[in-house]
Motif scaffolding. Structure first.
Motif, short mmCIF file in Angstrom:
data_model
loop_
_atom_site.label_atom_id
_atom_site.label_comp_id
_atom_site.label_asym_id
_atom_site.label_seq_id
_atom_site.Cartn_x
_atom_site.Cartn_y
_atom_site.Cartn_z
N GLN A 154 -3.84 -15.06 -0.31
CA GLN A 154 -4.15 -13.84 -1.06
C GLN A 154 -4.26 -12.62 -0.13
O GLN A 154 -3.90 -11.51 -0.50
N LEU A 155 -4.78 -12.85 1.08
CA LEU A 155 -4.86 -11.75 2.06
C LEU A 155 -3.46 -11.27 2.41
O LEU A 155 -3.19 -10.07 2.47
N SER A 156 -2.56 -12.22 2.60
CA SER A 156 -1.18 -11.88 2.94
C SER A 156 -0.52 -11.10 1.80
O SER A 156 0.11 -10.06 2.01
N ARG A 157 -0.72 -11.59 0.55
CA ARG A 157 -0.12 -10.91 -0.61
C ARG A 157 -0.71 -9.51 -0.81
O ARG A 157 -0.01 -8.56 -1.16
N THR A 158 -2.02 -9.39 -0.58
CA THR A 158 -2.68 -8.08 -0.75
C THR A 158 -2.18 -7.09 0.31
O THR A 158 -1.91 -5.92 0.01
N THR A 159 -2.04 -7.58 1.54
CA THR A 159 -1.51 -6.71 2.62
C THR A 159 -0.11 -6.24 2.25
O THR A 159 0.22 -5.05 2.39
N GLN A 160 0.73 -7.16 1.75
CA GLN A 160 2.10 -6.79 1.37
C GLN A 160 2.08 -5.76 0.24
O GLN A 160 2.81 -4.76 0.28
N GLY A 161 1.25 -6.00 -0.78
CA GLY A 161 1.20 -5.09 -1.93
C GLY A 161 0.74 -3.69 -1.53
O GLY A 161 1.29 -2.68 -1.96
N LEU A 162 -0.27 -3.64 -0.67
CA LEU A 162 -0.85 -2.36 -0.26
C LEU A 162 0.11 -1.60 0.66
O LEU A 162 0.29 -0.38 0.53
N THR A 163 0.77 -2.31 1.59
CA THR A 163 1.73 -1.62 2.47
C THR A 163 2.96 -1.17 1.67
O THR A 163 3.51 -0.10 1.93
N ALA A 164 3.36 -1.96 0.66
CA ALA A 164 4.49 -1.55 -0.19
C ALA A 164 4.14 -0.26 -0.94
O ALA A 164 4.96 0.64 -1.05
N LEU A 165 2.90 -0.19 -1.45
CA LEU A 165 2.49 1.04 -2.15
C LEU A 165 2.59 2.24 -1.21
O LEU A 165 3.11 3.29 -1.58
N LEU A 166 2.09 2.07 0.02
CA LEU A 166 2.14 3.18 0.99
C LEU A 166 3.58 3.59 1.27
O LEU A 166 3.90 4.78 1.32
N LEU A 167 4.46 2.60 1.43
CA LEU A 167 5.87 2.91 1.71
C LEU A 167 6.52 3.60 0.51
O LEU A 167 7.29 4.54 0.68
N SER A 168 6.20 3.13 -0.70
CA SER A 168 6.85 3.71 -1.88
C SER A 168 6.36 5.14 -2.13
O SER A 168 7.10 5.97 -2.67
N LEU A 169 5.12 5.44 -1.74
CA LEU A 169 4.60 6.81 -1.89
C LEU A 169 4.85 7.64 -0.63
O LEU A 169 4.44 8.80 -0.57
N LYS A 170 5.47 7.00 0.37
CA LYS A 170 5.79 7.67 1.65
C LYS A 170 4.53 8.21 2.34
O LYS A 170 4.45 9.39 2.70
N LYS A 171 3.56 7.33 2.51
CA LYS A 171 2.30 7.71 3.16
C LYS A 171 2.01 6.80 4.35
O LYS A 171 2.10 5.58 4.23
N CYS A 172 1.66 7.42 5.49
CA CYS A 172 1.19 6.66 6.64
C CYS A 172 -0.25 7.09 6.89
O CYS A 172 -0.49 8.13 7.53
N PRO A 173 -1.22 6.35 6.35
CA PRO A 173 -2.58 6.90 6.27
C PRO A 173 -3.46 6.56 7.46
O PRO A 173 -3.19 5.64 8.23
N MET A 174 -4.55 7.32 7.58
CA MET A 174 -5.69 6.87 8.37
C MET A 174 -6.47 5.92 7.47
O MET A 174 -6.43 6.06 6.25
N ILE A 175 -7.18 4.98 8.08
CA ILE A 175 -7.84 3.94 7.26
C ILE A 175 -9.35 3.96 7.49
O ILE A 175 -9.83 4.01 8.62
N ARG A 176 -10.08 3.96 6.35
CA ARG A 176 -11.54 3.76 6.40
C ARG A 176 -11.87 2.55 5.54
O ARG A 176 -11.15 2.25 4.58
N TYR A 177 -12.95 1.87 5.88
CA TYR A 177 -13.31 0.66 5.12
C TYR A 177 -14.83 0.57 4.98
O TYR A 177 -15.58 1.21 5.73
N GLN A 178 -15.24 -0.25 4.03
CA GLN A 178 -16.67 -0.43 3.77
C GLN A 178 -17.25 -1.36 4.84
O GLN A 178 -16.83 -2.52 4.93
#
Length: 542
Positions: A154-178
């Motif tokens: 699930q971690l692998s699938r979530t990483t893929q889904g989230l990076t795909a979203l960033l690529l599709s929106l053309k965003k290379c973000p800074m990352i903050r986390y809880q």
């Protein structure tokens, strides 16, 4: 930043690139759902795609007159199925699109299998997530963590889904986390690894203020997914369940055959688009207006078909009339069923007490009201357990905590053990020991004053007092006041300016109440664009 548009453009480009001629769209289980969220079958038919097939279905016929557009996740199984397909091709030519990064070795295996040279192209189109609304996406993953740790798949699938979203929106973000969540840190690191490894893909035009990805954990706010909802989209999901825009109405008493399953999509249903964020009382009157408008148009169309011109006008207007008729019957049925469930399950009273548990701090009144509802035979065992869960989360450390007594009340009422066990499970998941934030008491003098004034004025709607914790987190973030000590940056760099493009992702799932919060924040903060994602979209039953 529009998730629906991003995926839609990918699908359009696939179809356009294959050129004129009859086509088949070959998909897998997940990409079928991804495409169905952004295109209706009739829309795709207009683009000469006449057949929709699953790559893994064994009994597909060979149709050499068709071109094949393959849209697939880059999984081992799919690559294996494709290798078999290319060795014995069923179609004349293949345009292959993977929804995420595909390894060079897999591409090599496909090339070796393509002995008949039927593959025209292989590309990566990053539509690897479910686009729910323009500002909401989901990965349709349930149970992503085992205890406090990620399930590796699930971690692998979530990483893929989230990076795909960033690529599709053309965003290379800074990352903050809880900071309080180990899972959030782990996901942040995995996303960062992909961005570093695939740096060429993420080499987008720099913006003045870099985009921001904020990764949160559902356990910080276990209250929001437990509340009954009163806005249209959220209410439909809570009481009927929305699965990739589809609603199963087969259990509705006396339902007609063509309404056993309906689709609610803001892209193709104007009434739904205009009403999805309105509360239930407004929906009722808007449905009435829709009905009256429909009735007004109806007689005219059926009255005088005397001349050829009349008939021609009728035929031209008929598709719109038929579409409107379908929209009316669908929404009347859905709203009617919601109304029936609200009455049958005493949800107005239940919801009022839920809101008190979530928003007020009067222990004795809350306890009295929960006990009263546990005695009410109209309240379902599910709602009875839900009330006790909310009580357990709020008053976990209260000196007069009466949880054991309430658990006994549930048992005496005949509530099944499965539901009773959920009470301790939800405290373990999202109790005070786990939370990184203070969920129930206002944080500062301004917030305390606001709550005091709210108490004086009385609340305009007792059923919608609650605001998800996400509202405050994003509000602080937009103002540049979100504490680094609780939500650190990954890596040495920090944002000097207030963020403008924000992608917020909730491990353990987002809710439609939070989607409404993001919708309102987008509306009231010009220049700020927020997209909300989650491993799933919750209702209480999930």
């Amino acid at each position: 930043m529009n998730a629906v548009l991003a995926v839609k453009q990918y699908v359009s480009k696939m179809i356009e690139d294959s050129g004129p001629g009859m086509k088949v769209l070959l998909m897998d289980r997940e990409t079928t759902g991804i495409v169905s969220m952004v295109y209706t079958q009739s829309e795709i038919l207009q683009k000469e795609v006449y057949l929709f097939e699953r790559l893994d279905s064994a009994n597909r016929e060979a149709m050499k007159h068709l071109k094949a557009i393959c849209f697939l996740r880059p999984t081992k199984e799919n690559v294996e199925f494709l290798i078999q397909e290319l060795r014995r091709p069923k179609y004349s030519i293949y345009f292959i699109y993977f929804s995420n990064v595909i390894s060079k070795s897999d591409v090599k295996s496909l090339a070796e299998a393509d002995e008949q040279e039927v593959v025209a192209e292989v590309q990566e189109f990053y539509g690897d997530y479910i686009a729910v609304n323009p500002h909401v996406f989901s990965l349709n993953l349930l149970g992503c963590c085992q205890g406090r740790s990620w399930d590796p798949a699930q971690l692998s699938r979530t990483t893929q889904g989230l990076t795909a979203l960033l690529l599709s929106l053309k965003k290379c973000p800074m990352i903050r986390y809880q900071l309080s969540s180990e899972s959030a840190k782990r996901l942040a690191e995995c996303v960062k690894q992909v961005i570093t490894k695939e740096y060429e893909l993420f080499d987008f035009r720099r913006t003045e203020v870099p985009p921001l990805l904020l990764i949160l954990d559902r356990s910080d706010d276990a209250i929001t997914p437990l509340l009954n909802q009163w806005t249209y989209q959220a209410m439909v999901h809570e009481l009927l369940g929305i699965n990739n825009n589809r609603i199963d109405l087969s259990r509705v008493p006396g339902i007609s055959k063509d309404l056993r399953e309906v689709v609610l999509s803001a892209e193709n249903d104007e009434f739904y688009a205009n009403n999805m964020y309105l509360n239930f009382a407004e929906i009722g009157s808007n449905i009435k207006n829709l009905m009256e408008d429909f009735q007004r148009r109806k007689p005219k169309e059926q009255q005088k078909l005397e001349s050829i011109a009349d008939m021609k006008a009728f035929v031209e207007n008929y598709p719109q009339f038929k579409k409107m008729s379908g929209t009316v019957s669908k929404h009347v049925t859905v709203v009617g069923e919601l109304s029936r469930l609200v009455g049958e399950q005493n949800l107005l009273e239940v919801s009022e007490v839920e809101q008190e548990l979530a928003c007020q701090n009067d222990h004795s009144s809350a306890l009295q009201n929960v006990r009263r509802l546990l005695q009410n035979p109209k309240v379902t065992e599910f709602d009875a357990a839900r009330l006790v869960m909310l009580y357990a989360l709020h008053y976990e450390r209260h000196s007069s905590n009466s949880l054991p007594g309430l658990i006994t009340d549930l048992k005496n009422r005949g509530v099944s053990e499965k539901y009773r066990k959920l009470v301790s499970a939800v405290v373990e998941y999202g109790g005070k020991r786990v939370r990184g934030s203070d969920l129930f008491s206002p944080k500062d003098a301004v917030a305390i004053t606001k709550q005091f004034l709210k108490g004086l004025k009385g609340v305009e709607n007792v059923y919608t007092q609650h605001q998800p914790l996400l509202h405050e987190t994003l509000d602080q973030l937009i103002k540049g006041k979100l504490k680094d000590s609780q939500y650190p940056y990954l890596g040495p760099n920090t944002l000097r300016d207030r963020p403008q493009d924000i992608i917020v992702f909730i491990i353990g799932g987002a809710t439609y109440e939070e989607a409404l919060t993001v919708y309102n924040l987008n509306r009231t903060n010009p220049g700020v664009r927020i997209v909300l994602g989650g491993t799933t979209i919750h209702n209480t039953k999930r």
